[in-house]
Design a protein around this motif. Structure first.
Motif, PDB file in Angstrom:
ATOM      1  N   THR A 124       0.850  -1.190   0.000  1.00 63.17           N
ATOM      2  CA  THR A 124       0.000   0.000   0.000  1.00 63.17           C
ATOM      3  C   THR A 124       0.883   1.236   0.000  1.00 63.17           C
ATOM      4  N   VAL A 125       0.593   2.169  -0.902  1.00 65.26           N
ATOM      5  CA  VAL A 125       1.340   3.428  -0.905  1.00 65.26           C
ATOM      6  C   VAL A 125       0.503   4.585  -0.375  1.00 65.26           C
ATOM      7  N   TRP A 126      -0.799   4.367  -0.232  1.00 58.58           N
ATOM      8  CA  TRP A 126      -1.665   5.418   0.306  1.00 58.58           C
ATOM      9  C   TRP A 126      -2.927   4.766   0.842  1.00 58.58           C
ATOM     10  N   SER A 127      -3.374   5.203   2.008  1.00 55.24           N
ATOM     11  CA  SER A 127      -4.601   4.647   2.589  1.00 55.24           C
ATOM     12  C   SER A 127      -5.446   5.738   3.234  1.00 55.24           C
ATOM     13  N   GLY A 128      -5.667   6.803   2.477  1.00 55.51           N
ATOM     14  CA  GLY A 128      -6.546   7.864   2.954  1.00 55.51           C
ATOM     15  C   GLY A 128      -6.068   8.536   4.222  1.00 55.51           C
ATOM     16  N   ALA A 129      -4.780   8.610   4.438  1.00 54.93           N
ATOM     17  CA  ALA A 129      -4.160   9.241   5.612  1.00 54.93           C
ATOM     18  C   ALA A 129      -4.380   8.460   6.899  1.00 54.93           C
ATOM     19  N   ALA A 130      -4.877   7.239   6.797  1.00 53.42           N
ATOM     20  CA  ALA A 130      -5.050   6.403   7.985  1.00 53.42           C
ATOM     21  C   ALA A 130      -3.721   5.762   8.356  1.00 53.42           C
ATOM     22  N   ALA A 131      -3.486   5.620   9.636  1.00 52.23           N
ATOM     23  CA  ALA A 131      -2.290   4.940  10.131  1.00 52.23           C
ATOM     24  C   ALA A 131      -2.545   3.442  10.125  1.00 52.23           C
ATOM     25  N   ASP A 132      -1.585   2.682   9.614  1.00 54.98           N
ATOM     26  CA  ASP A 132      -1.690   1.223   9.585  1.00 54.98           C
ATOM     27  C   ASP A 132      -0.572   0.666  10.454  1.00 54.98           C
ATOM     28  N   ARG A 133      -0.916   0.226  11.655  1.00 58.12           N
ATOM     29  CA  ARG A 133       0.094  -0.271  12.587  1.00 58.12           C
ATOM     30  C   ARG A 133       0.461  -1.742  12.328  1.00 58.12           C
ATOM     31  N   ASN A 134      -0.141  -2.336  11.307  1.00 58.70           N
ATOM     32  CA  ASN A 134       0.165  -3.718  10.934  1.00 58.70           C
ATOM     33  C   ASN A 134       0.385  -3.800   9.416  1.00 58.70           C
ATOM     34  N   PRO A 135       1.437  -3.169   8.915  1.00 57.68           N
ATOM     35  CA  PRO A 135       1.647  -3.147   7.464  1.00 57.68           C
ATOM     36  C   PRO A 135       2.085  -4.485   6.878  1.00 57.68           C
ATOM     37  N   ASP A 136       2.450  -5.439   7.713  1.00 59.85           N
ATOM     38  CA  ASP A 136       2.926  -6.719   7.190  1.00 59.85           C
ATOM     39  C   ASP A 136       1.876  -7.463   6.369  1.00 59.85           C
ATOM     40  N   ASN A 137       0.584  -7.283   6.681  1.00 57.13           N
ATOM     41  CA  ASN A 137      -0.437  -8.028   5.940  1.00 57.13           C
ATOM     42  C   ASN A 137      -0.851  -7.339   4.640  1.00 57.13           C
ATOM     43  N   ASP A 138      -0.261  -6.215   4.318  1.00 55.41           N
ATOM     44  CA  ASP A 138      -0.504  -5.617   3.005  1.00 55.41           C
ATOM     45  C   ASP A 138       0.792  -5.538   2.193  1.00 55.41           C
ATOM     46  N   ARG A 139       1.816  -6.226   2.646  1.00 55.56           N
ATOM     47  CA  ARG A 139       3.082  -6.316   1.910  1.00 55.56           C
ATOM     48  C   ARG A 139       3.335  -7.780   1.562  1.00 55.56           C
ATOM     49  N   HIS A 140       3.428  -8.049   0.284  1.00 54.32           N
ATOM     50  CA  HIS A 140       3.662  -9.421  -0.175  1.00 54.32           C
ATOM     51  C   HIS A 140       4.698  -9.409  -1.281  1.00 54.32           C
ATOM     52  N   GLN A 141       5.418 -10.502  -1.389  1.00 55.08           N
ATOM     53  CA  GLN A 141       6.361 -10.723  -2.478  1.00 55.08           C
ATOM     54  C   GLN A 141       6.072 -12.117  -3.012  1.00 55.08           C
ATOM     55  N   VAL A 142       5.714 -12.204  -4.291  1.00 53.60           N
ATOM     56  CA  VAL A 142       5.292 -13.472  -4.869  1.00 53.60           C
ATOM     57  C   VAL A 142       6.168 -13.795  -6.078  1.00 53.60           C
ATOM     58  N   LEU A 143       6.793 -14.951  -6.040  1.00 52.94           N
ATOM     59  CA  LEU A 143       7.559 -15.457  -7.178  1.00 52.94           C
ATOM     60  C   LEU A 143       6.645 -16.362  -7.985  1.00 52.94           C
ATOM     61  N   ALA A 144       6.492 -16.056  -9.274  1.00 49.64           N
ATOM     62  CA  ALA A 144       5.659 -16.870 -10.160  1.00 49.64           C
ATOM     63  C   ALA A 144       6.533 -17.458 -11.264  1.00 49.64           C
ATOM     64  N   LEU A 145       6.398 -18.756 -11.467  1.00 48.32           N
ATOM     65  CA  LEU A 145       7.109 -19.429 -12.544  1.00 48.32           C
ATOM     66  C   LEU A 145       6.217 -19.476 -13.777  1.00 48.32           C
ATOM     67  N   ASP A 146       6.833 -19.535 -14.944  1.00 51.96           N
ATOM     68  CA  ASP A 146       6.080 -19.544 -16.204  1.00 51.96           C
ATOM     69  C   ASP A 146       5.460 -20.919 -16.448  1.00 51.96           C
ATOM     70  N   THR A 147       4.501 -21.257 -15.598  1.00 54.52           N
ATOM     71  CA  THR A 147       3.813 -22.547 -15.688  1.00 54.52           C
ATOM     72  C   THR A 147       2.305 -22.370 -15.819  1.00 54.52           C
ATOM     73  N   GLY A 148       1.828 -21.142 -15.544  1.00 53.10           N
ATOM     74  CA  GLY A 148       0.386 -20.899 -15.499  1.00 53.10           C
ATOM     75  C   GLY A 148      -0.215 -21.235 -14.160  1.00 53.10           C
ATOM     76  N   ASP A 149       0.595 -21.793 -13.239  1.00 51.91           N
ATOM     77  CA  ASP A 149       0.107 -22.123 -11.909  1.00 51.91           C
ATOM     78  C   ASP A 149      -0.146 -20.862 -11.092  1.00 51.91           C
ATOM     79  N   SER A 150      -1.087 -20.941 -10.165  1.00 50.96           N
ATOM     80  CA  SER A 150      -1.408 -19.827  -9.270  1.00 50.96           C
ATOM     81  C   SER A 150      -0.571 -19.907  -8.012  1.00 50.96           C
ATOM     82  N   TYR A 151      -0.025 -18.771  -7.608  1.00 49.99           N
ATOM     83  CA  TYR A 151       0.773 -18.665  -6.384  1.00 49.99           C
ATOM     84  C   TYR A 151       0.010 -17.733  -5.444  1.00 49.99           C
ATOM     85  N   VAL A 152      -0.447 -18.281  -4.337  1.00 50.01           N
ATOM     86  CA  VAL A 152      -1.335 -17.581  -3.404  1.00 50.01           C
ATOM     87  C   VAL A 152      -0.548 -16.735  -2.427  1.00 50.01           C
ATOM     88  N   PHE A 153      -1.107 -15.571  -2.090  1.00 52.52           N
ATOM     89  CA  PHE A 153      -0.535 -14.724  -1.027  1.00 52.52           C
ATOM     90  C   PHE A 153      -1.635 -14.269  -0.115  1.00 52.52           C
TER      91      PHE A 153
END
Length: 153
Positions: A124-153
């Motif tokens: 998240t880069v902006w959330s209406g000026a609200a403070a988010d004291r738990n930013p870990d659940n809106d930060r994800h890094q997903v590695l996807a391989l060229d298989t068409g498979d779905s990678y869940v986050f």
């Protein structure tokens, strides 16, 4: 259509850093994203659902998708999304009421070349000026391989 123009406002708000008047306390909201990413035939798709765990409502938020590989020069992005850099797309979420999920955001981009894998970073880069004291659940890094498979986050 509901997100059209919202991203531009969100991007402008990033520059303002969601400032709150001196002495005022920013409302608190816990924005999160859950979804999946898939890579196939040179296209990387991200499908996510934003949520707000509260306690305050969020008038709008901007989710940033940062790709490990360059995007193809021409893209067809959904309403409410824009390309902000060579490897970055911003999308508005629309209003997020406390304790509720928002509308699904689906972004499929064409990548430059035909990589066998790609990573997308979501935050998240902006959330209406609200403070988010738990930013870990809106930060994800997903590695996807060229298989068409779905990678869940």
């Amino acid at each position: 259509m509901r997100r059209a123009g919202v991203v531009a406002a969100g991007a402008a708000a990033v520059a303002l850093a969601g400032t709150v008047p001196a002495g005022a306390v920013a409302p608190e909201a816990d924005v999160s994203y859950h979804g999946f990413a898939a890579l196939g035939e040179g296209r990387l798709g991200v499908w996510l659902v934003p949520a707000n765990h509260g306690p305050a409502d969020v008038s709008d938020a901007t989710v940033r998708l940062r790709y490990s590989v360059a995007l193809a020069p021409r893209q067809e992005l959904p309403d409410g999304c824009l390309r902000s850099a060579r490897r970055v797309v911003l999308c508005g979420t629309g209003e997020l009421k406390a304790g509720e999920r928002g509308e699904k955001v689906a972004v499929v981009v064409r990548l430059a070349g035909a990589p066998s894998q790609a990573t997308v970073r979501i935050d998240t880069v902006w959330s209406g000026a609200a403070a988010d004291r738990n930013p870990d659940n809106d930060r994800h890094q997903v590695l996807a391989l060229d298989t068409g498979d779905s990678y869940v986050f």
